[in-house]
Design an enzyme around this catalytic site. Structure first.
Site, PDB file in Angstrom:
ATOM      1  N   ASP A 101     106.144  45.305  77.074  1.00 52.75           N
ATOM      2  CA  ASP A 101     105.377  46.257  77.864  1.00 52.75           C
ATOM      3  C   ASP A 101     104.922  45.568  79.162  1.00 52.75           C
ATOM      4  O   ASP A 101     105.736  44.962  79.841  1.00 52.75           O
ATOM      5  CB  ASP A 101     104.216  46.799  77.017  1.00 52.75           C
ATOM      6  CG  ASP A 101     103.489  47.974  77.625  1.00 52.75           C
ATOM      7  OD1 ASP A 101     104.107  49.044  77.744  1.00 52.75           O
ATOM      8  OD2 ASP A 101     102.309  47.813  77.981  1.00 52.75           O
ATOM      9  N   TYR A 145     100.147  59.928  81.190  1.00 51.93           N
ATOM     10  CA  TYR A 145      99.026  59.074  80.791  1.00 51.93           C
ATOM     11  C   TYR A 145      98.745  57.957  81.792  1.00 51.93           C
ATOM     12  O   TYR A 145      97.575  57.619  82.042  1.00 51.93           O
ATOM     13  CB  TYR A 145      99.257  58.493  79.391  1.00 51.93           C
ATOM     14  CG  TYR A 145     100.166  57.285  79.350  1.00 51.93           C
ATOM     15  CD1 TYR A 145      99.639  55.996  79.331  1.00 51.93           C
ATOM     16  CD2 TYR A 145     101.553  57.414  79.325  1.00 51.93           C
ATOM     17  CE1 TYR A 145     100.462  54.883  79.291  1.00 51.93           C
ATOM     18  CE2 TYR A 145     102.384  56.315  79.282  1.00 51.93           C
ATOM     19  CZ  TYR A 145     101.835  55.049  79.268  1.00 51.93           C
ATOM     20  OH  TYR A 145     102.656  53.959  79.244  1.00 51.93           O
ATOM     21  N   TYR A 228      96.916  49.266  84.110  1.00 51.37           N
ATOM     22  CA  TYR A 228      96.993  50.588  84.734  1.00 51.37           C
ATOM     23  C   TYR A 228      96.471  50.647  86.164  1.00 51.37           C
ATOM     24  O   TYR A 228      97.102  51.251  87.027  1.00 51.37           O
ATOM     25  CB  TYR A 228      96.302  51.620  83.837  1.00 51.37           C
ATOM     26  CG  TYR A 228      96.973  51.669  82.496  1.00 51.37           C
ATOM     27  CD1 TYR A 228      98.251  52.196  82.358  1.00 51.37           C
ATOM     28  CD2 TYR A 228      96.375  51.106  81.372  1.00 51.37           C
ATOM     29  CE1 TYR A 228      98.910  52.190  81.137  1.00 51.37           C
ATOM     30  CE2 TYR A 228      97.023  51.093  80.153  1.00 51.37           C
ATOM     31  CZ  TYR A 228      98.286  51.633  80.036  1.00 51.37           C
ATOM     32  OH  TYR A 228      98.940  51.604  78.839  1.00 51.37           O
ATOM     33  N   HIS A 288     108.918  52.300  71.271  1.00 50.23           N
ATOM     34  CA  HIS A 288     108.284  51.360  72.197  1.00 50.23           C
ATOM     35  C   HIS A 288     107.726  50.129  71.481  1.00 50.23           C
ATOM     36  O   HIS A 288     107.514  49.093  72.105  1.00 50.23           O
ATOM     37  CB  HIS A 288     107.167  52.077  72.951  1.00 50.23           C
ATOM     38  CG  HIS A 288     106.700  51.340  74.175  1.00 50.23           C
ATOM     39  ND1 HIS A 288     107.547  50.960  75.195  1.00 50.23           N
ATOM     40  CD2 HIS A 288     105.462  50.899  74.543  1.00 50.23           C
ATOM     41  CE1 HIS A 288     106.858  50.326  76.139  1.00 50.23           C
ATOM     42  NE2 HIS A 288     105.602  50.264  75.758  1.00 50.23           N
TER      43      HIS A 288
END
Length: 316
Positions: A101, A145, A228, A288
């Protein structure tokens, strides 16, 4: 699991948690979100049995690692500099890096900036990415998201309606799907999961409790900042070419394949422009969280790749 040792290192003014097992060439595992060191439990024991030294830190502000004084100012460069300091503290001159990730982004960035310290690298769930505002996909739905969580305060308010265990459970359920997690205008991301939805079969209640206990300590302040809210940060290098051998492991059912044209980018070979010496393996039913879902398959791919390039570290 019982043989994995835990320690704390003073790294750039913060106390970092490190999990470690085995001896031999060093393999450092870097987690994603909502993961912590524990997400690598299957890989750590496997590579240590294969003759490698497995090390998995919690990133700053994650798990048992200390929160930075101002979590909202944390950058990807901080994670890069932390990694370099960890290697120096452990006296590791050459390392295999494995990232999942957003941990994959740290792996690639480190490979760009410090190629002399890297024997080879492996990423799961994320290929090499271009960075900066100009590279971010513009065709994503507004309720996606990542876009929601980029807004300061929005995820905090959403998550705050639930206990930490429920938040982690919901994210694991969402990210195990094959569709991009996207809310409608009158929804928040946590509303996408019905409370009766079970955990994935490969993720136990005991696993969830371990994650929850660590996030109860750390909270989500740093986790929402990186990745993020720091996502558009650039690499800060002139040449975007990774010059060490690399392996990309993707699940065929990973929702990330639908993000920004990832699947075509990978399968068409465009990614090789940036990572020329790249092997790619797809697991047909993988999602994932492929390293937790199919640990035996991932471990086999990983150990084969490590053994192939282990001579690089033995010459150092």
């Amino acid at each position: 699991m019982e043989k994995i040792q835990h320690a704390f290192l003073d790294i750039r003014g913060l106390k970092f948690h490190i999990a470690e097992i085995g001896t031999g060439p060093a393999v450092v595992f870097l987690h994603g979100f909502p993961e912590i060191w524990y997400s690598w439990r299957h890989q750590m024991t496997a590579v240590s049995s294969a003759g490698f030294r497995a090390i998995a830190p919690d990133f700053r502000g994650y798990g048992l690692s200390e929160q930075p004084p101002q979590p909202e100012k944390t950058s990807f460069k901080d994670l890069l500099d932390d990694l370099l300091a960890i290697l120096d503290t452990l006296n590791i001159q050459k390392v295999f890096l494995v990232g999942k990730d957003f941990g994959a982004r740290v792996v690639f960035h480190f490979g760009l900036v410090h190629p002399e310290r890297v024997a080879a690298l492996v990423t799961l769930g994320v290929p090499f990415l271009l960075t900066g505002p100009q590279a971010f996909p513009t065709d994503l739905p507004k309720g996606f998201y990542m876009l929601r969580w980029q807004e300061p305060g929005r995820a905090e308010k959403d998550f705050g309606r639930f206990n930490v265990k429920t938040v982690v459970k919901n994210i694991y359920i969402l990210f195990s799907g094959s569709e991009l997690p996207t809310a409608t205008e009158d929804q928040e991301i946590m509303d996408l999961v019905d409370e009766s939805t079970p955990l994935p079969t490969w993720f136990t209640e005991d696993d969830l409790q371990i994650y929850a206990s660590l996030y109860e300590k750390s909270g989500f302040r740093t986790a929402l900042q990186v990745p993020y809210r720091a996502w558009l940060e650039e690499y800060g290098v002139d040449e975007l070419k990774v010059k060490v051998p690399a392996l990309l492991i993707m699940g065929e059912k990973d929702y990330a394949l639908k993000f920004g044209g990832f699947e075509d980018y990978i399968r068409s070979g465009i990614v090789n422009k940036y990572v020329p010496d790249l092997e790619i393996s797809f697991l047909s039913e993988g999602t994932h969280f492929v390293q937790e879902q199919y640990p035996d398959e991932v471990n086999k791919l990983l150990i084969t790749f490590l053994n192939k390039h282990a001579c690089i570290t033995s010459k150092e």
